[in-house]
Scaffold this active site. Sequence first.
Site, PDB file in Angstrom:
ATOM      1  N   TYR A 142     -18.260  -6.840  -6.208  1.00 30.23           N
ATOM      2  CA  TYR A 142     -18.846  -7.834  -5.316  1.00 30.23           C
ATOM      3  C   TYR A 142     -20.373  -7.812  -5.370  1.00 30.23           C
ATOM      4  CZ  TYR A 142     -14.774  -9.921  -3.151  1.00 30.23           C
ATOM      5  OH  TYR A 142     -13.627 -10.652  -2.935  1.00 30.23           O
ATOM      6  N   GLY A 248      -8.581 -14.739  -4.847  1.00 28.63           N
ATOM      7  CA  GLY A 248      -9.042 -14.014  -6.025  1.00 28.63           C
ATOM      8  C   GLY A 248      -8.719 -12.530  -5.951  1.00 28.63           C
ATOM      9  N   ASP A 249      -8.863 -11.935  -4.765  1.00 27.99           N
ATOM     10  CA  ASP A 249      -8.512 -10.531  -4.587  1.00 27.99           C
ATOM     11  C   ASP A 249      -7.013 -10.318  -4.743  1.00 27.99           C
ATOM     12  OD1 ASP A 249     -11.171  -9.528  -3.928  1.00 27.99           O
ATOM     13  OD2 ASP A 249     -10.967 -10.679  -2.083  1.00 27.99           O
ATOM     14  N   CYS A 250      -6.217 -11.263  -4.242  1.00 27.25           N
ATOM     15  CA  CYS A 250      -4.772 -11.181  -4.409  1.00 27.25           C
ATOM     16  C   CYS A 250      -4.406 -11.243  -5.891  1.00 27.25           C
ATOM     17  CB  CYS A 250      -4.093 -12.313  -3.648  1.00 27.25           C
ATOM     18  SG  CYS A 250      -2.296 -12.334  -3.823  1.00 27.25           S
TER      19      CYS A 250
END
Length: 449
Positions: A142, A248-250
């Site tokens: 990030y 996006g994290d999933c």
Amino acid sequence: MTAPRVTVVGDVLLDRDLHGSATRLAPDAPVPVVDTEGERVRPGGAGLAALLAARAGARVTLVCALADDGAGAALRGLLEDAGVVVRALPLHGATPEKVRVLAGGRPVVRLDHGSRPAGCGPLDGPAREALGSADAVLVSDYGRGLPAREDVRAALAGPGAPPLVWDPHPRGATPVPGALLVSPNAAEATGFAGDGEAEAAARTLLARWRAVAVCVTRGRHGALLLEGPGRALVLPAPAATGDACGAGDCFAGAAAVAVARGELPSAAVAAAVAAASAFVAAGGAGGLEAGRPEPVPAVEDAIAVVERVRARGGTVVATGGCFDLLHAGHVRTLEAARAQGDCLVVLLNSDASVARLKGPDRPLVGQGDRAAVLHAMGAVDAVLVFDEDEPSAALAGLRPDVWVKGGDYAVAELPEAETLASWGGRVLLVPHVAGRSTTRLIEASQHVR
């Protein structure tokens, strides 16, 4: 089968959603006044990816940087409650927080605390062990500096390092050479490569990063995967409408879990596309709840369809059922129902509801798949899953103009008839299609065996 071990390394933050309603503007400025009604707190960034990987069945360790402050303590508690082992390095600064203020379910403003990147302490023994012993490692970058540290990069690229999935960030570090899968989104990929076309950008990045595969995620359009000099593989996404926050994290977490299970990049990306679509349909990061069942299309989707049709003076039609194994009788009922108005909402019995009505061996098909099949039909505009044995409560929430039932009923026999009558709605019966039933299909398949 033993659960795969996934280590997530990257930048974490604490996400807060303040929910409320906005019915007026402030007297001193033309901005909405939000009357707050509640708060949801969850891990963000690499923390969200770790939490979702744990929910996907992996044994997850998170290597991150946390400050000794309230946000850091809250993050650690949320993650450990979800079964994630936290290996935290000391953060030189405040643990970052992202606060979304939502009115009526829609974001009004976002407030960021601790947004300036801060350094952190070096990798310690437990963190190195977590990076070296995993079945797969996910870098969730990030742009706050942890994946850029030389000791972290050396551990990720060293001899015998586990397979690596890297989710990059425009302000973050370049993926280490040899990563199995790098997954920028379309805007990131074209920005990194300086090329406006996704496949060309992927080819540039594959060579530049010396990765085994580059996957460009494209939201509702799915993903584009490139391995070597051959043609790109396009993986479409199932139709899904909802909050894309956290998708996006999933995707990255699901891809890492698949890689840890020994899947090739193509299979890992296919699994990740499906997981991200289901995640969006279930409400995104804002819909995270402990024990959430299989993701299904969100209630808001059906309500939005109904409101649009009503706004233009149209007629709202609803029907319902289990739809366990879709057959010609179902299709004809749905087509007949849709012909009665301007939209058709299907009220679908949940898995628990079907089991109570049909027995412990039913349904044969889970509610998520049943909803997806119904959504794909041209006659169906929206699907709403309900848990009760009969749909009166769901009907009261939607208040359709027409309720359609197929089969050998009399209107007086239907408990829904009284519900519809309370707001002036009406019940219509369409003919039963003889010889078509899920029970007959099950019996026929058993006979074939």
